[in-house]
Write an enzyme that holds these catalytic residues in place. Structure first.
Site, mmCIF file in Angstrom:
data_model
loop_
_atom_site.group_PDB
_atom_site.id
_atom_site.type_symbol
_atom_site.label_atom_id
_atom_site.label_comp_id
_atom_site.label_asym_id
_atom_site.label_seq_id
_atom_site.Cartn_x
_atom_site.Cartn_y
_atom_site.Cartn_z
ATOM 1 C CD GLU A 85 42.956 51.700 33.594
ATOM 2 O OE1 GLU A 85 43.756 52.606 33.289
ATOM 3 O OE2 GLU A 85 43.041 51.092 34.667
ATOM 4 C CD GLU A 116 22.977 36.679 34.664
ATOM 5 O OE1 GLU A 116 22.638 35.912 33.757
ATOM 6 O OE2 GLU A 116 24.144 36.787 35.065
#
Length: 301
Positions: A85, A116
């Site tokens: 953004e 992960e």
């Protein structure tokens, strides 16, 4: 590999929601909403640490450094969301704020098995970006123990970069490894262990502050207007006009004329109108003052 979740706040049971499966829909939602109300208060307690990280990011930007987020699952996706953004909001380069997720682009939409748990992958992803001492790394993990993130943090420390973390468990391996630890303690989740809920909301609030604060400190906001926004679609063309009008109290016609004269560069148009300068003069003043509108106008008097 045995993982002990016993002492993690984010894995504990919430007494307020222990019988949530027996409640009516509205009462169920009230429980969730009541728990969500605690999140902003938890974030408030970490404002001093958030401020330190904002200042570190701002200094990195001044020196040509970057902000890199790293996380797995929800945490990684939130970092990517915040990073993505920045260019449309602040006209920043896509490489200035980057989000990394364990498992790469595939993991944005679906979980990648065991990604992960791989410390080396976290280090390797940073090396792939040529991460260096000018950059800032923010590791994101509700648990504070994700190996992928810890691997990235260890590598960032090894090159003498500033390392911060966002975790919802105090006294975690990540808080021990970070130079600056942001730890909003939001308590047990409504659904036990579902850290995409309160923990994820807290992470999003912190991420909002990090980039917003650093962009304001970098001169990309005038008043509360996003003056570096680029007109990449019809809505943003109109937003630019509105920003110039609100920043200068000029007419729509004046705003359109100024924007046309400077090829749609919002900051230049604002300086043109407020200081009564040509596009070339306004741009030069902005360049001389590192893009800060107030400083540019003061220098032009």
């Amino acid at each position: 590999m045995k993982i002990d979740l016993t002492n993690l706040i984010t894995e504990s049971r919430n007494t307020a929601s222990q019988h949530i499966d027996t409640l009516s829909t509205i009462d169920m939602l009230k429980v969730i909403n009541d728990e969500d109300k605690k999140v902003a208060l938890a974030v408030e307690k970490t404002l001093p640490e958030i401020s330190q990280v904002v200042d570190a990011i701002t200094e990195a930007f001044k020196k040509g450094g970057r902000l890199i987020y790293t996380g797995a699952g929800t945490s990684g996706r939130l970092g990517i969301l915040d990073a993505s953004e920045c260019p449309p909001t602040y006209g920043s380069k896509p490489e200035q704020v980057v989000g990394l997720i364990a498992g790469g682009h595939t993991a944005i939409l679906r979980a990648v098995e065991n990604a992960e748990d791989n410390r080396e992958l976290g280090e390797g992803d940073l090396k792939g970006l040529n991460f260096n001492e000018k950059d800032v790394l923010v590791g994101i993990a509700a648990s504070g123990r994700t190996p992928y993130v810890l691997g990235a943090m260890a590598y960032a420390k090894s090159v003498n970069a500033t390392v911060a973390c966002i975790s919802c468990n105090p006294n975690s391996p990540m808080t021990a490894a970070a130079d600056i630890s942001i730890t909003p303690v939001v308590g047990a989740e409504v659904v036990t262990g579902s850290s995409r809920m309160k923990a994820g909301t807290a992470q999003k609030l912190v991420l909002n502050m990090l980039t917003t604060g650093a962009m304001i400190r970098s001169g990309k906001v005038f008043g509360n207007l996003m003056v570096d926004v680029e007109a990449t679609n019809a809505k943003l063309v109109e937003r630019q006009k509105k920003i110039v009008i609100e920043a200068t109290d000029c007419s729509r016609e004046e705003a359109e004329s100024a924007l046309a004269a400077c090829n749609g560069h919002c900051k230049t148009a604002i300086v043109m109108v407020l200081a009564q300068l040509s596009a070339e003069e306004a741009k030069q003043l902005l360049d001389n003052n590192k893009g800060f509108i107030r400083a540019a106008i003061a220098a032009g008097k």
